[in-house]
Design a protein around this motif. Structure first.
Motif, mmCIF file in Angstrom:
data_model
loop_
_atom_site.group_PDB
_atom_site.id
_atom_site.type_symbol
_atom_site.label_atom_id
_atom_site.label_comp_id
_atom_site.label_asym_id
_atom_site.label_seq_id
_atom_site.Cartn_x
_atom_site.Cartn_y
_atom_site.Cartn_z
ATOM 1 N N ASN A 1 14.179 -61.783 -0.126
ATOM 2 C CA ASN A 1 13.039 -60.935 0.194
ATOM 3 C C ASN A 1 12.623 -60.163 -1.059
ATOM 4 O O ASN A 1 13.240 -60.307 -2.117
ATOM 5 N N ASP A 2 11.590 -59.358 -0.937
ATOM 6 C CA ASP A 2 11.034 -58.691 -2.104
ATOM 7 C C ASP A 2 12.008 -57.729 -2.780
ATOM 8 O O ASP A 2 11.947 -57.529 -3.991
ATOM 9 N N SER A 3 12.937 -57.143 -2.018
ATOM 10 C CA SER A 3 13.903 -56.218 -2.634
ATOM 11 C C SER A 3 14.841 -56.940 -3.597
ATOM 12 O O SER A 3 15.403 -56.326 -4.496
ATOM 13 N N ASP A 4 14.984 -58.253 -3.432
ATOM 14 C CA ASP A 4 15.803 -59.049 -4.348
ATOM 15 C C ASP A 4 15.065 -59.367 -5.646
ATOM 16 O O ASP A 4 15.695 -59.706 -6.646
ATOM 17 N N LYS B 1 6.428 -51.246 -0.810
ATOM 18 C CA LYS B 1 4.984 -51.363 -0.616
ATOM 19 C C LYS B 1 4.616 -52.755 -0.093
ATOM 20 O O LYS B 1 3.792 -52.888 0.818
ATOM 21 N N LEU B 2 5.252 -53.796 -0.650
ATOM 22 C CA LEU B 2 4.983 -55.153 -0.191
ATOM 23 C C LEU B 2 5.387 -55.326 1.275
ATOM 24 O O LEU B 2 4.669 -55.960 2.054
ATOM 25 N N ARG B 3 6.521 -54.763 1.648
ATOM 26 C CA ARG B 3 6.988 -54.853 3.042
ATOM 27 C C ARG B 3 6.012 -54.143 3.974
ATOM 28 O O ARG B 3 5.680 -54.644 5.054
ATOM 29 N N GLN C 1 1.751 -54.722 8.135
ATOM 30 C CA GLN C 1 0.374 -54.522 8.605
ATOM 31 C C GLN C 1 -0.237 -55.844 9.063
ATOM 32 O O GLN C 1 -0.885 -55.908 10.108
ATOM 33 N N VAL C 2 -0.023 -56.891 8.267
ATOM 34 C CA VAL C 2 -0.559 -58.214 8.601
ATOM 35 C C VAL C 2 0.065 -58.726 9.896
ATOM 36 O O VAL C 2 -0.633 -59.225 10.780
ATOM 37 N N ILE C 3 1.363 -58.568 10.026
ATOM 38 C CA ILE C 3 2.090 -59.048 11.207
ATOM 39 C C ILE C 3 1.664 -58.267 12.448
ATOM 40 O O ILE C 3 1.390 -58.847 13.503
#
Length: 166
Positions: free
Chosen positions: A67-70, A79-81, A86-88
């Motif tokens: 995931n983005d944290s990696d 911020k990406l999460r 929001q999209v989900i």
């Protein structure tokens, strides 16, 4: 026996056609000049194109399942999460300006990112797909242009004030 063989041949033909379509789509996505990806509901990458791998300086297989944290600093990954959620939750395509700091390189880039939910056959959201275009240079030029306008306005104002006092 012919009927079974015929079904088997149709299945093989369908699988071959599907594999050809997947290969064609991968080739297209690898040559767009943009960063394409899919994620599951936990924001783990399920697909990235070659440009993402080059940007992150990692093999594609090392990105899938992460995931983005990696991959990004904490501020960026949070911020990406938030954007992913929001999209989900809204179940609709959204466009974001995202500034990312890459863990491996420390590089900072700004992107115009479009994210769209992915649905299963029942209409449930099962993840998202996205495409990001690097707008870092555009943002730098906009900032320089703004600075130049401010300087020009200051010079013009000073010039006008000098003529008013005469």
């Amino acid at each position: 026996m012919d009927i079974v063989d015929n079904k088997s041949d149709n299945k093989s033909d369908n699988e071959a056609a599907l594999l050809l379509q997947i290969k064609a789509m991968s080739t297209i996505l690898d040559n767009t000049g943009a960063f394409a990806f899919t994620k599951d509901l936990e924001s783990k990458y399920t697909y990235v194109n070659a440009d993402v791998a080059i940007l992150l300086q990692l093999p594609i297989d090392d990105i899938i399942g992460k995931n983005d944290s990696d991959l990004f600093d904490k501020v960026t990954s949070d911020k990406l999460r938030k954007n992913d959620l929001q999209v989900i939750e809204k179940k609709m395509s959204l466009v974001f300006e995202e500034t990312n700091v890459i863990k491996n390189t420390g590089q900072c880039h700004t992107y115009r990112t479009t994210k769209k939910p992915l649905f299963n056959s029942k209409g449930d959201v099962i993840g998202l797909c996205g495409i990001s275009t690097d707008i870092t240079e555009t943002k730098k030029l906009e900032a320089e242009n703004k600075d130049q306008k401010q300087l020009l306005n200051a010079v013009s104002y000073t010039h006008l004030r000098a003529h008013e006092t005469k």
